[in-house]
Design a protein around this motif. Sequence first.
Motif, PDB file in Angstrom:
ATOM      1  N   GLN A  12      32.422 -13.185  -2.896  1.00 23.79           N
ATOM      2  CA  GLN A  12      30.600 -12.120  -2.810  1.00 23.79           C
ATOM      3  C   GLN A  12      30.317 -12.091  -1.409  1.00 23.79           C
ATOM      4  N   THR A  13      29.307 -10.720  -1.505  1.00 20.55           N
ATOM      5  CA  THR A  13      28.554  -9.769  -0.599  1.00 20.55           C
ATOM      6  C   THR A  13      27.589 -10.463  -0.716  1.00 20.55           C
ATOM      7  N   ALA A  14      26.542 -11.143   0.666  1.00 21.09           N
ATOM      8  CA  ALA A  14      25.494 -11.596   1.188  1.00 21.09           C
ATOM      9  C   ALA A  14      25.308 -10.118   2.104  1.00 21.09           C
ATOM     10  N   THR A  15      23.832 -10.182   1.993  1.00 24.02           N
ATOM     11  CA  THR A  15      22.977  -8.513   2.816  1.00 24.02           C
ATOM     12  C   THR A  15      22.085 -10.092   3.662  1.00 24.02           C
ATOM     13  N   HIS A  16      22.061 -10.150   4.886  1.00 21.37           N
ATOM     14  CA  HIS A  16      20.963 -10.689   5.621  1.00 21.37           C
ATOM     15  C   HIS A  16      20.649  -9.605   6.675  1.00 21.37           C
ATOM     16  N   GLU A  17      18.948  -9.622   7.006  1.00 22.04           N
ATOM     17  CA  GLU A  17      18.476  -8.901   7.153  1.00 22.04           C
ATOM     18  C   GLU A  17      17.944  -9.483   8.258  1.00 22.04           C
ATOM     19  N   VAL A  18      17.874  -8.826   9.945  1.00 20.24           N
ATOM     20  CA  VAL A  18      17.472  -9.528  11.302  1.00 20.24           C
ATOM     21  C   VAL A  18      15.836  -8.291  11.113  1.00 20.24           C
ATOM     22  N   ALA A  19      14.694  -8.753  10.908  1.00 20.64           N
ATOM     23  CA  ALA A  19      13.874  -8.284  11.231  1.00 20.64           C
ATOM     24  C   ALA A  19      13.368  -7.594  12.536  1.00 20.64           C
ATOM     25  N   VAL A  20      12.430  -6.931  12.948  1.00 23.93           N
ATOM     26  CA  VAL A  20      12.218  -6.737  14.725  1.00 23.93           C
ATOM     27  C   VAL A  20      10.380  -7.769  14.526  1.00 23.93           C
ATOM     28  N   ALA A  21      10.451  -8.542  15.698  1.00 20.40           N
ATOM     29  CA  ALA A  21       9.540  -9.256  15.728  1.00 20.40           C
ATOM     30  C   ALA A  21       8.258  -8.547  16.113  1.00 20.40           C
ATOM     31  N   ALA A  22       7.003  -8.959  15.670  1.00 20.22           N
ATOM     32  CA  ALA A  22       5.732  -8.431  15.818  1.00 20.22           C
ATOM     33  C   ALA A  22       4.529  -8.674  16.580  1.00 20.22           C
ATOM     34  N   THR A  23       4.217  -7.625  17.254  1.00 17.13           N
ATOM     35  CA  THR A  23       3.662  -7.949  18.703  1.00 17.13           C
ATOM     36  C   THR A  23       1.857  -7.487  17.973  1.00 17.13           C
ATOM     37  N   THR A  24       1.816  -8.030  19.814  1.00 21.67           N
ATOM     38  CA  THR A  24       0.087  -7.668  19.319  1.00 21.67           C
ATOM     39  C   THR A  24      -0.412  -7.251  20.572  1.00 21.67           C
ATOM     40  N   THR A  25      -1.056  -6.153  20.385  1.00 19.27           N
ATOM     41  CA  THR A  25      -1.744  -4.552  21.636  1.00 19.27           C
ATOM     42  C   THR A  25      -2.899  -5.275  21.782  1.00 19.27           C
ATOM     43  N   ALA A  26      -3.321  -5.007  22.903  1.00 15.35           N
ATOM     44  CA  ALA A  26      -4.600  -5.456  23.784  1.00 15.35           C
ATOM     45  C   ALA A  26      -5.233  -4.165  24.623  1.00 15.35           C
ATOM     46  N   ILE A  27      -5.686  -4.107  24.607  1.00 13.48           N
ATOM     47  CA  ILE A  27      -6.665  -3.175  26.307  1.00 13.48           C
ATOM     48  C   ILE A  27      -7.598  -4.085  26.681  1.00 13.48           C
ATOM     49  N   ALA A  28      -7.359  -4.208  28.129  1.00 13.98           N
ATOM     50  CA  ALA A  28      -7.933  -4.596  29.062  1.00 13.98           C
ATOM     51  C   ALA A  28      -9.573  -3.942  28.795  1.00 13.98           C
ATOM     52  N   PRO A  29     -10.998  -4.627  29.089  1.00 10.29           N
ATOM     53  CA  PRO A  29     -11.965  -4.587  29.240  1.00 10.29           C
ATOM     54  C   PRO A  29     -11.853  -3.466  30.147  1.00 10.29           C
ATOM     55  N   ILE A  30     -12.718  -1.663  29.824  1.00  8.05           N
ATOM     56  CA  ILE A  30     -12.140  -0.573  30.334  1.00  8.05           C
ATOM     57  C   ILE A  30     -13.364  -0.516  31.471  1.00  8.05           C
ATOM     58  N   ASP A  31     -13.701  -0.764  32.722  1.00  8.94           N
ATOM     59  CA  ASP A  31     -14.414  -1.031  33.772  1.00  8.94           C
ATOM     60  C   ASP A  31     -15.064   0.778  34.909  1.00  8.94           C
ATOM     61  N   PRO A  32     -15.782   1.136  35.076  1.00  8.65           N
ATOM     62  CA  PRO A  32     -16.628   1.216  34.456  1.00  8.65           C
ATOM     63  C   PRO A  32     -16.441   1.258  33.104  1.00  8.65           C
ATOM     64  N   ALA A  33     -17.408   1.322  32.048  1.00 12.62           N
ATOM     65  CA  ALA A  33     -17.581   1.799  29.952  1.00 12.62           C
ATOM     66  C   ALA A  33     -18.129   2.587  30.026  1.00 12.62           C
ATOM     67  N   SER A  34     -18.553   3.322  31.028  1.00 12.95           N
ATOM     68  CA  SER A  34     -19.506   4.848  30.828  1.00 12.95           C
ATOM     69  C   SER A  34     -19.032   5.399  32.438  1.00 12.95           C
ATOM     70  N   VAL A  35     -18.825   6.656  31.620  1.00 13.33           N
ATOM     71  CA  VAL A  35     -17.727   7.144  33.107  1.00 13.33           C
ATOM     72  C   VAL A  35     -18.772   9.190  33.393  1.00 13.33           C
ATOM     73  N   VAL A  36     -19.297   9.918  33.994  1.00 14.52           N
ATOM     74  CA  VAL A  36     -18.578  10.862  34.067  1.00 14.52           C
ATOM     75  C   VAL A  36     -18.334  11.808  34.153  1.00 14.52           C
ATOM     76  N   TYR A  37     -17.551  12.843  33.257  1.00 15.79           N
ATOM     77  CA  TYR A  37     -16.967  13.482  32.691  1.00 15.79           C
ATOM     78  C   TYR A  37     -15.793  14.198  33.785  1.00 15.79           C
ATOM     79  N   GLY A  38     -14.630  14.302  34.522  1.00 15.96           N
ATOM     80  CA  GLY A  38     -14.405  14.272  35.074  1.00 15.96           C
ATOM     81  C   GLY A  38     -13.979  13.120  36.228  1.00 15.96           C
ATOM     82  N   THR A  39     -14.203  12.187  35.356  1.00 19.05           N
ATOM     83  CA  THR A  39     -13.670  11.042  36.171  1.00 19.05           C
ATOM     84  C   THR A  39     -12.576  10.044  35.860  1.00 19.05           C
ATOM     85  N   ALA A  40     -11.634  10.049  36.722  1.00 18.22           N
ATOM     86  CA  ALA A  40     -10.510   9.452  35.477  1.00 18.22           C
ATOM     87  C   ALA A  40     -10.531   7.745  35.410  1.00 18.22           C
TER      88      ALA A  40
END
Length: 206
Positions: A12-40
């Motif tokens: 008897q042959t059995a297949t066992h799958e090991v799945a990758v763990a799920a993740t959650t990505t989050a972005i910290a609030p961008i501060d300041p939320a409004s910038v002028v062109y050319g600002t990093a």
Amino acid sequence: TTGDSNYSAGAQTATHEVAVAATTTAIAPIDPASVVYGTAIPVSVTVTGATSPGSPTGTVTVTAGGQSCTATLTAATSPTSTGSCTLTTVPSGNSQTVTATYNGSLVYGGSIATDTVTVTAATTATALSSSVNPAPVGTAVTFIATVTSPSAAGHPTTGSVTFTLDGTAQPPVALSGNTATFSPTSLTVGDHTLTAAYGATTNYQA
């Protein structure tokens, strides 16, 4: 198994799958939320795995307005990792979407987060000079308009300048290295009035 006189052999042959763990990505609030062109724009991200112990490894690709940077993750409190990178020259717009994409690893699956940042057009200043003033009659004269943006220092201005000589507008001249030039074919004896008007672009105000 091997068989005997009463039973035939079988396996008897059995297949066992090991799945990758799920993740959650989050972005910290961008501060300041409004910038002028050319600002990093620094962007900080957090990636959290669904299992512990252990923390996600690898990189997060951050994009906005066609620009991108890569954040390398560093393990924080399990099962969380953090990273950061800086976006530069994100185009002006009412609201630019910032997307952070965790690229996954052999153990952790990828995930995506989004945020927004407002990028406004940079202010400009136009300076006008001439190659010679006063100019003897018959002397070739070149007028130079220089357009700079204090708020976007280090980024070349783009667009065009319209020169107006004695009330007559000339065809627009494209900027090259922040400057545009105009050389009249001839100037009569006397005073002449010249203005240079920079036309607004997506990233620069007039």
